[in-house]
Design a protein around this motif. Structure first.
Motif, PDB file in Angstrom:
ATOM      1  N   VAL A  22       3.199 -38.111  -0.907  1.00  0.00           N
ATOM      2  CA  VAL A  22       2.705 -37.287  -1.998  1.00  0.00           C
ATOM      3  C   VAL A  22       3.792 -37.240  -3.072  1.00  0.00           C
ATOM      4  O   VAL A  22       4.970 -37.061  -2.758  1.00  0.00           O
ATOM      5  CB  VAL A  22       2.346 -35.867  -1.510  1.00  0.00           C
ATOM      6  N   TYR A  23       3.368 -37.406  -4.331  1.00  0.00           N
ATOM      7  CA  TYR A  23       4.263 -37.422  -5.484  1.00  0.00           C
ATOM      8  C   TYR A  23       3.941 -36.215  -6.367  1.00  0.00           C
ATOM      9  O   TYR A  23       3.056 -36.284  -7.220  1.00  0.00           O
ATOM     10  CB  TYR A  23       4.101 -38.738  -6.255  1.00  0.00           C
ATOM     11  N   LEU A  35      -0.941 -39.612  -4.754  1.00  0.00           N
ATOM     12  CA  LEU A  35      -0.639 -39.837  -3.348  1.00  0.00           C
ATOM     13  C   LEU A  35      -0.784 -41.316  -3.060  1.00  0.00           C
ATOM     14  O   LEU A  35      -1.472 -42.045  -3.765  1.00  0.00           O
ATOM     15  CB  LEU A  35      -1.519 -38.995  -2.420  1.00  0.00           C
ATOM     16  N   CYS A  36      -0.096 -41.754  -2.023  1.00  0.00           N
ATOM     17  CA  CYS A  36      -0.146 -43.140  -1.577  1.00  0.00           C
ATOM     18  C   CYS A  36      -0.472 -43.125  -0.093  1.00  0.00           C
ATOM     19  O   CYS A  36       0.128 -42.363   0.671  1.00  0.00           O
ATOM     20  CB  CYS A  36       1.202 -43.816  -1.822  1.00  0.00           C
ATOM     21  N   LEU A  82      -3.452 -43.160  -5.497  1.00  0.00           N
ATOM     22  CA  LEU A  82      -4.546 -42.463  -6.163  1.00  0.00           C
ATOM     23  C   LEU A  82      -4.054 -41.181  -6.813  1.00  0.00           C
ATOM     24  O   LEU A  82      -3.150 -40.530  -6.284  1.00  0.00           O
ATOM     25  CB  LEU A  82      -5.620 -42.074  -5.137  1.00  0.00           C
ATOM     26  N   PRO A  83      -4.691 -40.781  -7.914  1.00  0.00           N
ATOM     27  CA  PRO A  83      -4.381 -39.456  -8.444  1.00  0.00           C
ATOM     28  C   PRO A  83      -4.968 -38.398  -7.516  1.00  0.00           C
ATOM     29  O   PRO A  83      -6.033 -38.599  -6.921  1.00  0.00           O
ATOM     30  CB  PRO A  83      -5.078 -39.438  -9.807  1.00  0.00           C
ATOM     31  N   LEU A  84      -4.265 -37.286  -7.361  1.00  0.00           N
ATOM     32  CA  LEU A  84      -4.790 -36.205  -6.520  1.00  0.00           C
ATOM     33  C   LEU A  84      -6.143 -35.719  -7.029  1.00  0.00           C
ATOM     34  O   LEU A  84      -6.962 -35.232  -6.254  1.00  0.00           O
ATOM     35  CB  LEU A  84      -3.796 -35.045  -6.455  1.00  0.00           C
TER      36      LEU A  84
END
Length: 167
Positions: A125-126, A132-133, A153-155
């Motif tokens: 999670v970024y 997230l990856c 992907l974007p959260l």
């Protein structure tokens, strides 16, 4: 070179150099992969002054750790920013409380060992970029050819569990 496949001599390994935009630049030697490690990764990392290697992130499956060998830096860890220097060891257990990013705020190269368990699947999670990856088939930093899933992907991409399914 060593006579055994699980022993490598670090100076014999090539550097991989990564640059992404103006702030991301690092050199890396994947010691664990070169020595055919399976459940524990280890990389020798170098960050030039003013640079960082990875965005602020945390893992849901893998634990990481840093051993600072030389230079100084700033460690973003959770909601804190802490100075680090040669001799410091940082444990980064899975979970949001260990969101981390290492930045070189000094005038010399920041050199450190980065350790990681090699569990898959994993989710990273970024928080800064709200992404997230998800990776499967190979742990992050593992053999890319063995990956069965790798997506970022974007959260905000969340959909209802039953969305698109015939009922």
């Amino acid at each position: 070179m060593s006579a055994h496949p699980h022993v490598v001599h670090e100076p014999d390994l090539p550097w991989t150099e990564v640059t992404q935009g103006p702030r991301v630049a690092y050199r890396r030697k994947q010691l664990g992969a070169a020595a055919k490690g399976q459940k524990l990764g280890c990389s020798l990392m170098e960050l030039a002054p003013g640079k960082h290697a990875f965005p602020l992130h945390f893992h849901l499956a893998n634990e990481e750790a840093y051993l600072i060998l030389s230079g100084t830096g700033l460690l973003r860890l959770g909601d804190s920013t802490l100075p680090v220097k040669a001799g410091d060891y940082v444990a980064l257990p899975p979970g949001a409380q260990s969101a981390h990013q290492l930045l070189n705020d000094g005038t010399e190269t920041l050199r450190y060992l980065a350790f990681s368990t090699m569990v898959e699947p994993d989710v990273m999670v970024y928080p800064d970029s709200k992404k997230l990856c998800v990776t499967a088939g190979s742990a992050p930093g593992g053999d890319k050819a063995s990956r069965t899933l790798f997506t970022v992907l974007p959260l905000s991409a969340e959909v209802d569990y039953w969305s698109g399914e015939e009922r």
